[in-house]
Design an enzyme around this catalytic site. Structure first.
Site, short mmCIF file in Angstrom:
data_model
loop_
_atom_site.label_atom_id
_atom_site.label_comp_id
_atom_site.label_asym_id
_atom_site.label_seq_id
_atom_site.Cartn_x
_atom_site.Cartn_y
_atom_site.Cartn_z
N GLU A 182 6.17 -31.35 -33.64
CA GLU A 182 5.22 -31.48 -34.75
C GLU A 182 4.51 -32.81 -34.62
O GLU A 182 5.15 -33.83 -34.37
CB GLU A 182 5.91 -31.45 -36.13
CG GLU A 182 6.47 -30.12 -36.52
CD GLU A 182 7.13 -30.13 -37.90
OE1 GLU A 182 6.77 -30.96 -38.77
OE2 GLU A 182 8.04 -29.30 -38.10
N GLN A 185 6.64 -21.24 -45.02
CA GLN A 185 5.34 -21.87 -45.22
C GLN A 185 4.16 -20.94 -44.91
O GLN A 185 3.04 -21.22 -45.31
CB GLN A 185 5.26 -23.15 -44.38
CG GLN A 185 6.33 -24.13 -44.82
CD GLN A 185 6.37 -25.38 -43.97
OE1 GLN A 185 7.11 -25.45 -43.00
NE2 GLN A 185 5.59 -26.39 -44.32
N PHE A 192 -2.86 -29.44 -43.00
CA PHE A 192 -2.75 -30.03 -41.67
C PHE A 192 -3.35 -29.09 -40.62
O PHE A 192 -3.37 -29.41 -39.45
CB PHE A 192 -1.28 -30.23 -41.30
CG PHE A 192 -0.56 -31.32 -42.05
CD1 PHE A 192 -0.14 -31.15 -43.36
CD2 PHE A 192 -0.28 -32.53 -41.42
CE1 PHE A 192 0.56 -32.15 -44.03
CE2 PHE A 192 0.42 -33.54 -42.07
CZ PHE A 192 0.83 -33.34 -43.38
N TRP A 206 1.03 -29.80 -35.62
CA TRP A 206 1.30 -29.23 -36.94
C TRP A 206 -0.01 -29.29 -37.69
O TRP A 206 -0.55 -30.38 -37.84
CB TRP A 206 2.37 -30.04 -37.69
CG TRP A 206 2.68 -29.41 -39.01
CD1 TRP A 206 2.13 -29.70 -40.22
CD2 TRP A 206 3.63 -28.35 -39.24
NE1 TRP A 206 2.66 -28.89 -41.19
CE2 TRP A 206 3.58 -28.05 -40.62
CE3 TRP A 206 4.49 -27.62 -38.41
CZ2 TRP A 206 4.37 -27.05 -41.19
CZ3 TRP A 206 5.27 -26.64 -39.00
CH2 TRP A 206 5.21 -26.37 -40.37
N ASN A 218 15.76 -27.67 -37.82
CA ASN A 218 14.61 -28.57 -37.88
C ASN A 218 14.97 -29.90 -38.54
O ASN A 218 15.54 -29.91 -39.62
CB ASN A 218 13.48 -27.90 -38.68
CG ASN A 218 12.18 -28.62 -38.50
OD1 ASN A 218 11.75 -28.87 -37.37
ND2 ASN A 218 11.55 -29.00 -39.59
N GLU A 219 14.62 -30.97 -37.90
CA GLU A 219 14.81 -32.35 -38.37
C GLU A 219 15.95 -32.54 -39.39
O GLU A 219 15.70 -32.83 -40.55
CB GLU A 219 13.50 -32.95 -38.92
CG GLU A 219 12.75 -32.10 -39.93
CD GLU A 219 11.41 -32.70 -40.36
OE1 GLU A 219 10.79 -33.46 -39.61
OE2 GLU A 219 10.98 -32.39 -41.50
#
Ligand SMILES: *[C@@H]1O[C@H](CO)[C@@H](O)[C@H](O)[C@H]1NC(C)=O
Ligand SMILES: *[C@@H]1O[C@H](CO)[C@@H](O)[C@H](O)[C@H]1NC(C)=O
Ligand SMILES: *[C@@H]1O[C@H](CO)[C@@H](O)[C@H](O)[C@H]1NC(C)=O
Ligand SMILES: *[C@@H]1O[C@H](CO)[C@@H](O)[C@H](O)[C@H]1NC(C)=O
Ligand SMILES: *[C@@H]1O[C@H](CO)[C@@H](O)[C@H](O)[C@H]1NC(C)=O
Length: 511
Positions: free
Chosen positions: A398, A44, A457, A441, A188-189
């Site tokens: 986050e 990202q 964000f 985040w 992550n998640e």
């Protein structure tokens, strides 16, 4: 088990009575050592996607096929070249910690085998730059960017072979960076990665099958999400065991995994809705947390999903149970839940296949708009984890408000969101939650997985048309910096802050 369910229902009903969130506070109201940071992830922000030996990940493939709103991370915000500038901004802002992820295919281009020396060097540089500015690195090993080579070779996370390759990759990270990195999040998640990537097929690697997802070329929505989470849990546990056996004593660090959470509030006082909210908690939180804490999936999941959810062998159960020092909480919003026995044939984006529950405020929380500010929903999640899972150490990895990227630097709703949500964390901590840190985040406006560059964000706006990709602070950066440096915050002060912000030229707040 039955009585446990009723206990959980009572907790949920009790939580309907919305708690008032701390409205005026400063960071000194938090326990000493509580860490405030901000987060990003490799694909990202880094850019340099095919530079210095990096090869594509499943996220590159997804973005290049047009699924990230036509955007790619080829350049992103170019943190690969601008990390020094970014770390300087972090230090000036007053961050205690920066959460980022490592790009596996930058470090080990084929997924396994030889290291890429330029990749090792980049992360060494970034980590050392952070440390020299007094900023703790919090590293995530995998954030939806599995090397495409492993996806092509054996199907990536759907194949048990991933456990060995992930462990070897984690070993490289601990060995090369663990002398300076004390906080590791393995994956992550996994819950959202599995639902989005293997059920709906809306995020990498776009596996799905009709009628649950649209136009995937591969996949089986009814089984793969469960297989993938199972393999992720085994890979996590294997990496955690390696860390604990080989590195932890020497490096004094901590290892965990993150979970996407929704505040789940029963829509009415009926037992049916309370049980539906409990199923949401089981399917989102319990899917990951129950194996980690109790060694098995929640009973509700096993009953509903049946043979489609893998069974832990005794050995696996032992491996997974207790394989964490902390849990990472990812939280953006809260949903109102209604019982819906017919929901096994849900359409995509309903995000709750198999749960037999309906989310009432779906449009508010999964479309591209700003999130409704429901901060007590985070408090409910933290309280729920405290009560159900024995109060494990938590880091909020986050949390943040989605704003339209190009709209304005005066992101008032971002400030209101942070102010309210950090206040709710304080309330949870005051009531005994062992939450130890908070990461907003995101540090910059980044490539978002579905929206591309449409939403922002971040604390810093980056004009993508500017060849220098200059970072411009928003009002929220000014607010967070004020808070991080010990200033007290309250809702009536936001106006004051806003006037001051408008009076300054952007960037002026940096001393
Ligand atoms: C699925 O594919 C069809 C035919 O190629 C196309 O018309 C449709 O827009 C696609 N749907 C999505 C959601 O990509
Ligand atoms: C739910 O129960 C609470 C407390 O018993 C009560 O105050 C509230 O009015 C009830 N709400 C509904 C929608 O029945
Ligand atoms: C943002 O605004 C600039 C200037 O108005 C414009 O050139 C650019 O295309 C916009 N970018 C996005 C992602 O909308
Ligand atoms: C605070 O913690 C106690 C003990 O765990 C619990 O009974 C109570 O419901 C919690 N209060 C809130 C507002 O979460
Ligand atoms: C805004 O600026 C005024 C004048 O410099 C100062 O007294 C006040 O504390 C500032 N407010 C905030 C919230 O920074």
């Amino acid at each position: 088990m039955r009585s446990l369910i009723f206990l959980l229902i009572r907790i949920l009903l009790h939580m309907r009575i919305a708690v008032l969130c701390a409205d005026k506070y400063s960071r000194y109201d938090f326990p000493p050592g509580f860490v405030f940071g901000s987060a990003t992830a490799a694909y990202q922000v880094e850019g340099a996607a095919s530079e210095d030996g990096r090869t594509p990940s499943i996220w590159d493939t997804f973005a290049h096929a047009g699924y990230a709103n036509g955007a790619t991370g080829d350049v992103a915000v170019d943190q690969y070249h601008k990390y020094k500038e970014d770390v300087k901004l972090m230090a000036e802002m007053g961050l205690d910690a920066y959460r980022f992820s490592i790009s596996w295919s930058r470090l080990i281009p084929n997924g396994r085998g030889p290291l890429n020396p330029k990749g090792v060097q980049y992360y060494n540089n970034l980590i050392s730059e952070l440390i020299s500015h007094g900023i703790q690195p919090h590293v995530t090993l995998n954030n939806a960017d599995l090397p495409q080579a492993l996806e092509d070779e054996y199907g990536g996370w759907i194949n048990r072979k991933i456990v060995k390759d992930f462990t070897a990759y984690a070993n490289v990270c601990f060995r090369e960076f663990g002398d300076r990195v004390s906080y590791w999040t393995t994956v992550n998640e996994p819950n959202v990665f599995a639902i989005g990537g293997y059920d709906q097929g809306v995020i990498p690697p776009r596996h799905c099958s009709s009628p649950f997802g649209i136009n995937c070329t591969r996949g089986d929505s009814s089984t793969e999400p469960y297989t993938v989470v199972h393999n992720i849990l085994l890979a996590h546990a294997s990496a955690a065991r390696l860390y604990k056996r080989k590195y932890q004593e020497k490096q004094n660090g901590f290892i965990g995994i993150s979970i996407y959470t929704l505040g789940a509030i029963p829509n009415t006082n009926s037992t049916e809705d309370a049980m539906a909210a409990q199923r949401i908690n089981d399917f989102y939180i319990g899917w990951i947390a129950n194996p980690l804490v109790f060694g098995d999936y929640p009973d509700t999941m096993k009953e509903i999903v049946g043979s489609r959810i893998p069974t832990f062998t005794n050995h696996e159960s032992e491996l997974v149970r207790g394989s964490f020092d902390f849990l990472g909480v990812i939280h953006y919003t809260t949903c109102y839940v209604e019982d819906d026995p017919g929901s096994l044939v849900l359409k995509q984006r309903d995000f709750n296949i198999d749960v037999a529950a309906k989310i009432k405020n779906m449009e508010d929380i999964f479309l591209d708009s700003e999130y409704p500010i429901l901060p007590w929903g985070l408090q409910v999640v933290l309280e729920y984890i405290k009560q159900v899972y024995g109060n494990p150490p938590l880091y909020i990895l986050e949390n943040g408000q989605r704003t339209q990227r190009n709209s304005t630097l005066e992101d008032t709703s971002g400030v209101e969101y942070l102010q309210a949500y950090i206040g709710s964390v304080l309330d949870a901590v005051r009531n005994g939650s062992d939450t130890r840190g908070y990461f907003s985040w995101s540090f910059l406006d980044v490539l978002e997985i579905l929206d591309g560059y449409r939403s922002g964000f971040g604390f810093y706006y980056v004009d993508l048309d500017d060849p220098d990709l200059k970072r411009q602070p928003k009002l929220s950066a000014y607010w967070y910096s004020h808070f991080l440096k010990g200033g007290s915050v309250s809702s009536d002060k936001v106006i004051d802050l806003k006037n001051n912000f408008s009076a300054l030229s952007p960037g002026h707040f940096r001393q």
